[in-house]
Design an enzyme around this catalytic site. Structure first.
Site, PDB file in Angstrom:
ATOM      1  N   GLU A   1       1.385  -0.428  -5.020  1.00  0.00           N
ATOM      2  CA  GLU A   1       0.442   0.612  -5.432  1.00  0.00           C
ATOM      3  C   GLU A   1       1.185   1.941  -5.500  1.00  0.00           C
ATOM      4  OE1 GLU A   1      -3.473   2.885  -3.632  1.00  0.00           O
ATOM      5  OE2 GLU A   1      -1.594   2.676  -2.551  1.00  0.00           O
TER       6      GLU A   1
ATOM      7  N   ASP B   1       0.831  -1.198   0.000  1.00  0.00           N
ATOM      8  CA  ASP B   1       0.000   0.000   0.000  1.00  0.00           C
ATOM      9  C   ASP B   1       0.873   1.259   0.000  1.00  0.00           C
ATOM     10  OD1 ASP B   1      -2.687   1.255   0.387  1.00  0.00           O
ATOM     11  OD2 ASP B   1      -1.774   1.931   2.260  1.00  0.00           O
TER      12      ASP B   1
END
Length: 508
Positions: A244, A215
């Protein structure tokens, strides 16, 4: 007895319509062959009511009851659609209100709303039994708003100074600022770095997961990722890291690949795909241009995670509705490209039922398993073809034709050639290909909708109705199948003899 004979009669037809025998020999599976079903745990399936603390399905910001046992109950459902891996939102203990998993309170404990550590271990084992991999979302940039470390004098230097990000082009601000006010961890602190690495390794050793979805990668210094990647990959062979990096420039994203991260969710792909397929008569050329750029900037563009929407974006169905389009058809068109173009397709739970949703948290509605199966059946076909034809996961990617949404692509791997035709227009389309574009004296056998295109001396003519697609393989021309016809004669003769004998015996 009657049912057995019916099955016997159907057998030759089933054999006749199986996939072409020329499909390349099965090779060892790697990550570019996977397809991922993305689950927000709390919003998927409630399999254990005993952990339903403060559940309120009418409150979009409250827990809705999804848990590990609920996912276990639906693993066969996911596998039947052809998915080979699942990606789960974070499972770590969150502070109150953290149904999504991104407000971590304890990195070593499981969120009680989802079940226990043993429940999660069982989920991983059950997935592995079905030859499915498990990717776990992990948060290394920040903690929850009220983490105990914030009040620990010994850990005052574990966080950066509280400051919002105001200039998103300033690298230091992006890495050190408090994203949405969440306390930003100081990974340059040796103690913080070691804690996060040890924690990530522990979860692999303890639960046997297969990968991490990282993340908020761009909010963490690149030097940290380099050491993190080296350490976690030392624990398990072929452990996968997909990051990400929310950005529209592939060069910006690809740069993080130099620091040990294997792949990235492809936001430039998302921006084009969601816009093109949520409407009609939209050129597909921009999506092919994304691929051409990816080939230039990424070491292995086949590992990029492609998607139509996720838990941070407006639902694809909502985009289609805003364009006054029928969502089911739009989803079919988008998924056809997703499953046949280079990359690892990632489908957000609920897409298979055209689940609607606006901005967060409306895009995280509770899954419904009692809805129309039209898209699900379509995905099963796509999944089967992707898992059967190596050209759809490993082949090159060439655009043969594109005009206002009618597009034809060719993918070749070893001796296998697949041709993908997508008519994303409002009218039926006919496209001609000469013998230089496609090998002559063969036929295109449609495996998605059953079309058959035989070559003529001038080449091939593909005809598609509006808003439909077909996946062809280039094969030898099929003439009269003498062995097949002979086998039918033998079977029906045997069946006739059986009926005669049974009738004669009944009279006696």
């Amino acid at each position: 007895m009657g049912k057995q004979w019916l099955n016997l009669l159907l057998l030759p037809f089933l054999l006749f319509y199986t996939l072409p025998a020329q499909a390349a020999e099965k090779e060892e599976r790697n990550w570019q062959d996977e397809s991922i079903y993305f689950i927000m745990i709390d919003r998927f399936n409630n399999g254990d009511s005993s952990n339903d603390y403060e559940v309120n399905v009418k409150d979009p910001k409250a827990y809705h009851g999804g848990d590990f046992k609920g996912i276990i109950q639906q693993l066969d459902y996911i596998k039947e659609m052809g998915f080979t891996a699942i990606w789960l939102t974070p499972i770590f203990k969150n502070e109150p209100g953290g149904y999504h998993g991104y407000w971590v309170e304890d990195f070593y404990e499981v969120e009680e709303h989802f079940g226990t550590l043993e429940d999660f271990k069982k989920l991983v084992k059950e997935a592995h039994k079905r030859d499915m991999k498990v990717i776990l979302d992990i948060v290394l940039n920040h903690t929850g708003y009220h983490h105990p470390w914030l009040n620990d004098p010994d850990k005052k230097d574990w966080f950066h100074e509280k400051k919002e990000i105001s200039n998103w082009k300033d690298k230091e601000e992006v890495e050190n600022g408090w994203l949405f006010g969440l306390p930003d961890l100081a990974q340059e602190n040796p103690e913080v770095k070691q804690y996060l690495i040890d924690m990530a390794k522990w979860w692999i050793e303890e639960t046997d997961i297969d990968g991490y979805r990282l993340d908020t990668v761009k909010h963490v210094p690149k030097v940290f990722w380099e050491e993190f990647a080296k350490e976690v990959k030392s624990v398990k062979k072929d452990f996968f890291l997909i990051g990400e990096v929310w950005h529209d420039d592939p060069r910006y994203i690809a740069d993080y690949g130099k620091y040990g991260i294997d792949a990235f969710v492809d936001y430039p792909f998302y921006y084009e795909a969601s816009k093109i397929f949520s409407n009609i008569d939209q050129s597909i050329q921009p999506l092919y241009d994304v691929w051409l750029r990816n080939k230039t900037f990424y070491q292995n563009p086949y590992l990029l995670g492609t998607f139509l929407d996720n838990h941070d974006t407006v639902r694809f169905t909502r985009l289609a509705l805003q364009n006054k389009q029928y969502p089911v058809t739009r989803v079919k068109m988008g998924l056809t490209y997703l499953f046949t173009a280079p990359g690892i397709p990632i489908m957000y739970y609920g897409t298979e039922i055209a689940l609607d949703g606006g901005e967060d948290p409306d895009n995280r509605r509770l899954m419904n398993f009692r809805t129309d199966k039209e898209i699900i059946d379509y995905i099963k076909k796509l999944g089967e073809l992707r898992n059967t034809l190596p050209s759809l996961t490993r082949g090159d990617f060439e655009l043969l034709y594109e005009k206002n949404g009618m597009a034809v692509f060719k993918r070749t791997y070893k001796n296998e050639t697949a041709v993908i035709a997508i008519n994303n227009t409002s009218e039926s389309q006919k496209v001609h290909f000469d013998n230089e574009q496609l090998e002559p004296n063969k036929e295109l056998r449609g495996l998605l909708a059953g079309d058959l295109v035989r070559s003529t001396k001038d080449g091939y003519d593909i005809i598609l109705d509006r808003e439909t697609a077909e996946i062809y393989v280039l094969t030898e021309k099929s003439g009269l199948n003498i062995p097949f016809i002979a086998s039918l004669i033998v079977i029906y003769s045997a069946f006739g003899f059986f009926l005669y004998y049974a009738k004669k015996k009944s009279k006696k």
